[in-house]
Design a protein around this motif. Structure first.
Motif, short mmCIF file in Angstrom:
data_model
loop_
_atom_site.label_atom_id
_atom_site.label_comp_id
_atom_site.label_asym_id
_atom_site.label_seq_id
_atom_site.Cartn_x
_atom_site.Cartn_y
_atom_site.Cartn_z
N TYR A 116 163.63 63.64 -35.15
CA TYR A 116 164.25 63.17 -33.91
C TYR A 116 165.43 62.27 -34.23
CZ TYR A 116 164.68 59.88 -30.02
OH TYR A 116 165.17 59.04 -29.06
N SER A 117 165.31 61.52 -35.34
CA SER A 117 166.35 60.55 -35.70
C SER A 117 166.61 60.63 -37.21
CB SER A 117 165.86 59.15 -35.34
OG SER A 117 166.68 58.17 -35.93
N THR A 142 178.82 60.28 -30.91
CA THR A 142 177.59 59.71 -30.35
C THR A 142 176.51 59.54 -31.42
OG1 THR A 142 178.11 61.11 -28.45
CG2 THR A 142 176.01 59.94 -28.39
N HIS A 194 178.94 59.99 -23.49
CA HIS A 194 178.25 59.27 -24.56
C HIS A 194 179.12 59.14 -25.81
CE1 HIS A 194 174.32 60.10 -22.27
NE2 HIS A 194 174.77 58.89 -22.01
N THR A 197 180.95 56.19 -24.91
CA THR A 197 180.10 54.99 -24.99
C THR A 197 180.26 54.36 -26.37
OG1 THR A 197 178.49 55.83 -23.40
CG2 THR A 197 177.70 54.18 -24.96
N ARG A 252 182.49 51.25 -21.95
CA ARG A 252 183.52 50.21 -21.85
C ARG A 252 184.77 50.71 -22.57
NH1 ARG A 252 177.92 48.20 -21.98
NH2 ARG A 252 177.92 49.06 -19.89
N ASN A 256 181.64 50.75 -28.25
CA ASN A 256 180.62 49.92 -28.89
C ASN A 256 181.13 49.47 -30.26
OD1 ASN A 256 178.38 49.09 -30.49
ND2 ASN A 256 176.99 50.10 -29.07
N GLU A 349 172.71 72.90 -25.86
CA GLU A 349 173.97 72.55 -25.21
C GLU A 349 174.97 73.69 -25.19
OE1 GLU A 349 174.54 67.89 -26.15
OE2 GLU A 349 174.54 69.26 -27.83
N MET B 1 173.12 67.63 -27.63
CA MET B 1 172.72 66.71 -28.67
C MET B 1 173.23 65.29 -28.44
SD MET B 1 172.77 67.42 -32.61
CE MET B 1 173.98 66.19 -32.92
N CYS B 2 174.25 65.17 -27.62
CA CYS B 2 174.71 63.83 -27.25
C CYS B 2 173.87 63.31 -26.10
CB CYS B 2 176.17 63.83 -26.87
SG CYS B 2 177.22 64.19 -28.27
N GLY B 4 171.63 61.28 -23.99
CA GLY B 4 171.27 59.87 -24.01
C GLY B 4 170.38 59.59 -22.82
N VAL B 5 169.29 58.93 -23.05
CA VAL B 5 168.31 58.73 -21.98
C VAL B 5 168.19 57.24 -21.68
CG1 VAL B 5 165.98 59.29 -21.25
CG2 VAL B 5 167.10 60.69 -22.97
N PRO B 6 168.22 56.86 -20.38
CA PRO B 6 168.08 55.44 -20.05
C PRO B 6 166.63 54.98 -20.11
CG PRO B 6 168.49 56.72 -18.05
CD PRO B 6 168.48 57.69 -19.19
N ASN B 34 165.84 51.57 -32.25
CA ASN B 34 166.69 50.65 -33.00
C ASN B 34 167.70 49.99 -32.05
OD1 ASN B 34 169.11 49.80 -34.55
ND2 ASN B 34 167.90 50.48 -36.30
N ILE B 48 170.92 52.88 -22.95
CA ILE B 48 171.01 54.33 -23.15
C ILE B 48 170.62 54.60 -24.61
CG2 ILE B 48 172.54 56.34 -23.26
CD1 ILE B 48 172.59 55.58 -20.45
N VAL B 49 169.64 55.49 -24.80
CA VAL B 49 169.12 55.75 -26.15
C VAL B 49 169.46 57.17 -26.59
CG1 VAL B 49 167.02 55.88 -27.54
CG2 VAL B 49 167.25 54.09 -25.80
N HIS B 50 169.97 57.25 -27.81
CA HIS B 50 170.32 58.55 -28.41
C HIS B 50 169.78 58.59 -29.84
CE1 HIS B 50 172.71 62.01 -29.61
NE2 HIS B 50 173.22 61.30 -30.60
N VAL B 51 169.08 59.64 -30.19
CA VAL B 51 168.41 59.82 -31.49
C VAL B 51 167.83 58.51 -32.08
CG1 VAL B 51 169.61 61.97 -32.05
CG2 VAL B 51 170.54 59.84 -32.92
N GLY B 52 167.10 57.79 -31.23
CA GLY B 52 166.39 56.61 -31.71
C GLY B 52 167.21 55.32 -31.74
N PHE B 53 168.45 55.38 -31.27
CA PHE B 53 169.33 54.21 -31.26
C PHE B 53 169.80 53.91 -29.84
CE2 PHE B 53 169.42 55.47 -35.58
CZ PHE B 53 169.73 54.34 -36.33
N ALA B 54 169.75 52.64 -29.45
CA ALA B 54 170.38 52.25 -28.19
C ALA B 54 171.88 52.16 -28.45
CB ALA B 54 169.84 50.91 -27.73
N ILE B 55 172.68 52.87 -27.62
CA ILE B 55 174.13 52.85 -27.83
C ILE B 55 174.87 52.05 -26.77
CG2 ILE B 55 174.31 54.93 -29.27
CD1 ILE B 55 175.07 56.48 -26.73
N SER B 56 174.19 51.72 -25.67
CA SER B 56 174.83 50.81 -24.72
C SER B 56 173.78 50.16 -23.84
CB SER B 56 175.84 51.54 -23.82
OG SER B 56 175.16 52.42 -22.95
#
Ligand code: SF4
Lengths: 367, 84
Positions: A116-117, A142, A194, A197, A252, A256, A349, B1-2, B4-6, B34, B48-56
């Motif tokens: 997954y990661s 992303t 994203h 992001t 923003r 990031n 996708e 794949m991008c 991102g889930v809140p 992470n 927002i989480v993507h592949v185990g990382f919060a990106i925002s």
């Protein structure tokens, strides 16, 4: 779920669609860049809510779809070796290279694992020090911060049995390639929420200006996409070409910063070949020299593979907005998710997969 | 794949800035995430989480914007009379 459900409200979507209809006086073609957005559009029928003179074309934002065949051949080669644990996002397993796919390596007894990661792959390397653990690092901006962190931690902790097959790609150069093409018909973009992001959207400002094309940074839910379309059409109708941000709850302008910092630490910008499109200058990320000990191509001595793709798949034209999936003769017949000929039919996708899943061939007007 | 889930941060652990992690709830499903890239986010915030990382970190005020934008447009419409 909060921050999801309220953006799927059908009534709200409908109001937005009507607002779009109200301001549209001419035909326009808009590209949504990200494959995740493509799936929302096809799944919720957003293109069908819009006035018929607005055409949505599907962009290059599917990392699995654009990973070149030679990289898949390299992946298959590495994964087939004894003593290797090959880790990949699930989407990549069925993507055909010229020598089969990762799923068949697994079927033949290869140790191919879905993670997954990227950090999961790193953990496997810690757990099995006697094995070589390889992570297939695909993705756009992303995903790059996650890959970068795995490399950084491996380096900090001196984990020597971990390496990466890197195929990271960057979105703005691909958008520029589309705009610069003589076949281009895209008049406005919904940029990938994203990706922005992480990177912010200053990179898009010169593109909007140079090609006089509106670019609206857009989210992924139906109401986001409809608002993005509205903002884009409004600019087109008014003759403006600016970068606007529909997805301000996450994006923003400067992006990031900590993530960008680690990306710059680990990666450098390199030319990259895109499946079905060809090489695009400065469109990829490769490991910085000081991190190249983690480069699987070097570790396994397989750099410099080349391979030719079969000519049948129209994937390259679809992701540049020139063709639609149903224009491919193989769509839904010789090419299906179970037996894909091209990557776009496999990836969650990919535009072909979206049309196959949510809109069977017979339901489309052109069939 | 991008994708991102809140999700909502329930707890934060981890020492160094790069290993800061947290338990994040996605509508009841709880995962370890992470948090290195969202130093400004804490317990109770949505990320927002993507592949185990919060990106925002989700800006809750901006999140409302989608709705207020539509209201504004309708008001303009009722005023009716925006040229064009
Ligand atoms: S239907 Fe299959 S072969 Fe045709 S463009 Fe899509 S992925 Fe390629």
């Amino acid at each position: 779920m909060k921050f999801v459900d309220e953006y799927r409200d059908a009534q709200l979507a409908d109001q937005y669609a009507r607002a779009v209809a109200r301001i549209t006086t001419r035909p326009w073609t808009i590209m949504e860049v990200c494959g995740g957005q493509t799936h929302t559009i096809v799944r919720f029928g957003i293109d069908e809510l819009l006035p018929s003179n607005i055409t949505l074309v599907h962009g290059p934002g599917c990392p699995v779809c654009v990973t070149p065949v030679e990289l898949l051949d390299q992946a298959v080669e590495i994964a087939s070796r004894p003593g290797v644990i090959f880790c990949s996002f699930g989407d990549m397993l069925r993507v055909p290279g010229t020598r089969g796919d990762l799923l068949s390596v697994k079927a033949r007894g290869g140790d191919v694992r879905i993670v997954y990661s990227p950090l999961d792959a790193l953990r496997l390397a810690q757990k099995y020090p006697e094995k070589q653990v390889v992570f297939f690092a695909v993705g756009f901006e992303t995903t790059a911060p996650a890959t970068a962190m795995a490399v950084y931690q491996a380096s900090q902790q001196g984990i020597s049995n971990f390496s990466l097959l890197v195929s990271h790609v960057l979105v703005p150069p691909a958008m520029e390639a589309i705009l610069a093409s003589p076949d281009n018909r895209v008049q406005g973009f919904l940029a990938a929420g994203h990706v922005c992001t992480v990177m912010g959207y200053t990179e898009y400002e010169p593109l909007a200006e140079k090609y006089h094309v509106p670019i609206v940074v857009t989210g992924f839910e139906p109401v986001d996409l409809l608002q993005g379309v509205y903002m884009c059409i409004k600019q087109l109708e008014e003759g403006r070409a600016e970068v606007e941000n529909q997805y301000a709850r996450s994006v923003r302008r400067e992006g990031n910063q900590p993530a960008q910092q680690l990306i710059r630490e680990i990666f450098q910008i390199v030319p990259r070949k895109w499946r079905g499109v060809g090489e695009i200058p400065q469109s990829g990320l490769g490991l910085q020299e000081r991190y190249q000990v983690f480069d699987a191509e070097q570790r396994f001595g397989i750099a410099g593979y080349t391979a030719e793709e079969s000519g049948e798949c129209l994937g390259g034209l679809i992701l540049q907005g020139v063709k639609k999936p149903w224009e491919c003769a193989a769509f839904g017949t010789r090419c299906t998710p179970e037996h894909p000929l091209g990557a776009m039919m496999v990836s969650s996708e990919g535009a072909c997969a979206a049309y196959y899943r949510y809109r069977r061939p017979t339901s489309h007007e052109t069939r | 794949m991008c994708l991102g889930v809140p999700g909502k941060i329930l707890s934060v652990t981890g020492d160094g800035p790069l290993t800061r992690t947290g338990k994040v709830s996605f509508g009841g499903i709880i995962k370890e995430v992470n948090l290195a890239y969202v130093p400004e986010a804490g317990v109770g915030d949505y990320v927002i989480v993507h592949v185990g990382f919060a990106i925002s970190k989700i800006d809750e005020r901006e999140a409302e914007q989608v709705f207020s934008y539509l209201r504004q447009m309708q008001e303009l419409e009722e005023l009716g009379k925006v040229p064009g």
